[in-house]
Write a protein that holds these residues in place. Structure first.
Motif, PDB file in Angstrom:
ATOM      1  N   LEU A 123      -3.559   2.931  11.028  1.00 37.39           N
ATOM      2  CA  LEU A 123      -4.470   1.875  10.589  1.00 37.39           C
ATOM      3  C   LEU A 123      -3.675   0.704  10.042  1.00 37.39           C
ATOM      4  O   LEU A 123      -2.710   0.878   9.297  1.00 37.39           O
ATOM      5  N   VAL A 124      -4.088  -0.501  10.407  1.00 28.54           N
ATOM      6  CA  VAL A 124      -3.373  -1.716  10.041  1.00 28.54           C
ATOM      7  C   VAL A 124      -4.366  -2.728   9.480  1.00 28.54           C
ATOM      8  O   VAL A 124      -5.510  -2.813   9.933  1.00 28.54           O
ATOM      9  N   GLY A 125      -3.911  -3.505   8.508  1.00 33.30           N
ATOM     10  CA  GLY A 125      -4.702  -4.612   7.994  1.00 33.30           C
ATOM     11  C   GLY A 125      -3.861  -5.413   7.025  1.00 33.30           C
ATOM     12  O   GLY A 125      -2.751  -5.013   6.671  1.00 33.30           O
ATOM     13  N   HIS A 126      -4.389  -6.558   6.608  1.00 28.75           N
ATOM     14  CA  HIS A 126      -3.701  -7.392   5.629  1.00 28.75           C
ATOM     15  C   HIS A 126      -4.338  -7.113   4.271  1.00 28.75           C
ATOM     16  O   HIS A 126      -5.525  -7.336   4.085  1.00 28.75           O
ATOM     17  N   HIS A 127      -3.539  -6.592   3.340  1.00 24.89           N
ATOM     18  CA  HIS A 127      -4.072  -6.022   2.087  1.00 24.89           C
ATOM     19  C   HIS A 127      -5.037  -4.887   2.442  1.00 24.89           C
ATOM     20  O   HIS A 127      -6.185  -4.838   1.991  1.00 24.89           O
ATOM     21  N   ASP A 161       2.850 -16.902  -0.430  1.00 24.43           N
ATOM     22  CA  ASP A 161       3.648 -17.164   0.779  1.00 24.43           C
ATOM     23  C   ASP A 161       3.402 -16.116   1.855  1.00 24.43           C
ATOM     24  O   ASP A 161       3.816 -16.301   3.004  1.00 24.43           O
ATOM     25  N   TYR A 162       2.736 -15.009   1.475  1.00 28.00           N
ATOM     26  CA  TYR A 162       2.495 -13.912   2.410  1.00 28.00           C
ATOM     27  C   TYR A 162       1.007 -13.677   2.628  1.00 28.00           C
ATOM     28  O   TYR A 162       0.593 -12.600   3.039  1.00 28.00           O
ATOM     29  N   SER A 163       0.219 -14.694   2.352  1.00 24.05           N
ATOM     30  CA  SER A 163      -1.203 -14.613   2.687  1.00 24.05           C
ATOM     31  C   SER A 163      -1.346 -14.590   4.206  1.00 24.05           C
ATOM     32  O   SER A 163      -0.427 -14.981   4.947  1.00 24.05           O
ATOM     33  N   CYS A 223       0.234 -16.573   9.441  1.00 17.19           N
ATOM     34  CA  CYS A 223      -0.207 -17.062  10.747  1.00 17.19           C
ATOM     35  C   CYS A 223       0.432 -18.423  11.040  1.00 17.19           C
ATOM     36  O   CYS A 223       0.861 -18.686  12.179  1.00 17.19           O
ATOM     37  N   GLU A 224       0.505 -19.248  10.023  1.00 14.87           N
ATOM     38  CA  GLU A 224       1.150 -20.549  10.198  1.00 14.87           C
ATOM     39  C   GLU A 224       2.625 -20.373  10.560  1.00 14.87           C
ATOM     40  O   GLU A 224       3.149 -21.024  11.464  1.00 14.87           O
TER      41      GLU A 224
END
Length: 224
Positions: free
Chosen positions: A120-124, A173-175, A180-181
């Motif tokens: 499983l993967v996600g951001h936070h 800086d890691y949002s 994505c930017e």
């Protein structure tokens, strides 16, 4: 004495699809399996807020990644009928019109079917998993048993090493937006569950390529 049973509050029988998921997850991924052969389920939830105990899931999005490719045909998005409406959440997510809502059981069944044998993967990701466990609690899903990979943590590890100092991290800086930017990913459909899952999937593919260049080649390397 089991007071819950005595007063008629015994838990409901665990659904068969949850038993099948738990049985399937007893089979572990081999540590030496190449990263290029791993399968991932990238997920995101949109919620009424950030309080795990009080807030609720509004929508769930997911897409599968396998062999370093995003499987667009597997993309899913489901909506739960909100127990309450939060004005701030509506401003962010825009979930104001009527949707084809699904039941909690339908949502969890789809999630567990897709999640079998996957990372499983996600951001936070921890927040999303806690909210999904909350959704599943009423139908006897007690614990999501998959291995997990957070794109926030992976990006930090690639930049700062495995044993980085958390005090040295500028978390903004890691949002998801900032990453994505940095990795030239267009932030389309931001702040929807399906949109953010797809963004995180694109970020995952970019990070896995960067990880390979740093010698991270197997499941054990990636999760170590």
């Amino acid at each position: 004495m089991d007071w819950k049973k005595l007063f008629g509050f015994a838990p409901l029988p665990k659904p068969e699809f949850i038993k099948l998921y738990e049985k399937a997850m007893e089979r572990k991924i081999a540590g030496g399996k190449p990263v290029s052969e791993l399968e991932f389920l990238v997920i995101d939830t949109e919620t009424t807020g950030l309080d795990i105990k009080r807030d609720h899931v509004l929508s769930y999005g997911a897409v599968q990644v396998s062999h370093n490719r995003i499987r667009i045909a597997t993309a899913r998005e489901f909506y739960l009928r909100p127990k309450k409406r939060n004005r701030e959440a509506i401003k962010v997510h825009g979930l104001v019109r009527e949707r084809p809502y699904v039941s909690r059981e339908q949502l969890i069944r789809s999630f567990l079917d897709d999640a079998q044998h996957k990372i499983l993967v996600g951001h936070h990701l921890g927040f999303d998993l806690a909210m999904m466990e909350r959704v599943g609690r009423s139908i006897e899903l007690r614990k999501i048993k998959n291995p997990v990979l957070d794109t926030f943590n992976l990006a930090l590890r690639l930049d700062m090493g495995k044993f980085y100092d958390p005090q040295a991290v500028v978390s903004t800086d890691y949002s998801l937006d900032k990453l994505c930017e940095r990795y030239a990913i267009s932030p389309d459909d931001r702040h929807t569950a399906a949109g953010d899952a797809l963004l995180a999937a694109q970020l995952l593919v970019k990070l896995l390529k960067a990880a390979e260049k740093k010698g991270i080649k197997t499941f054990a390397d990636l999760m170590g």
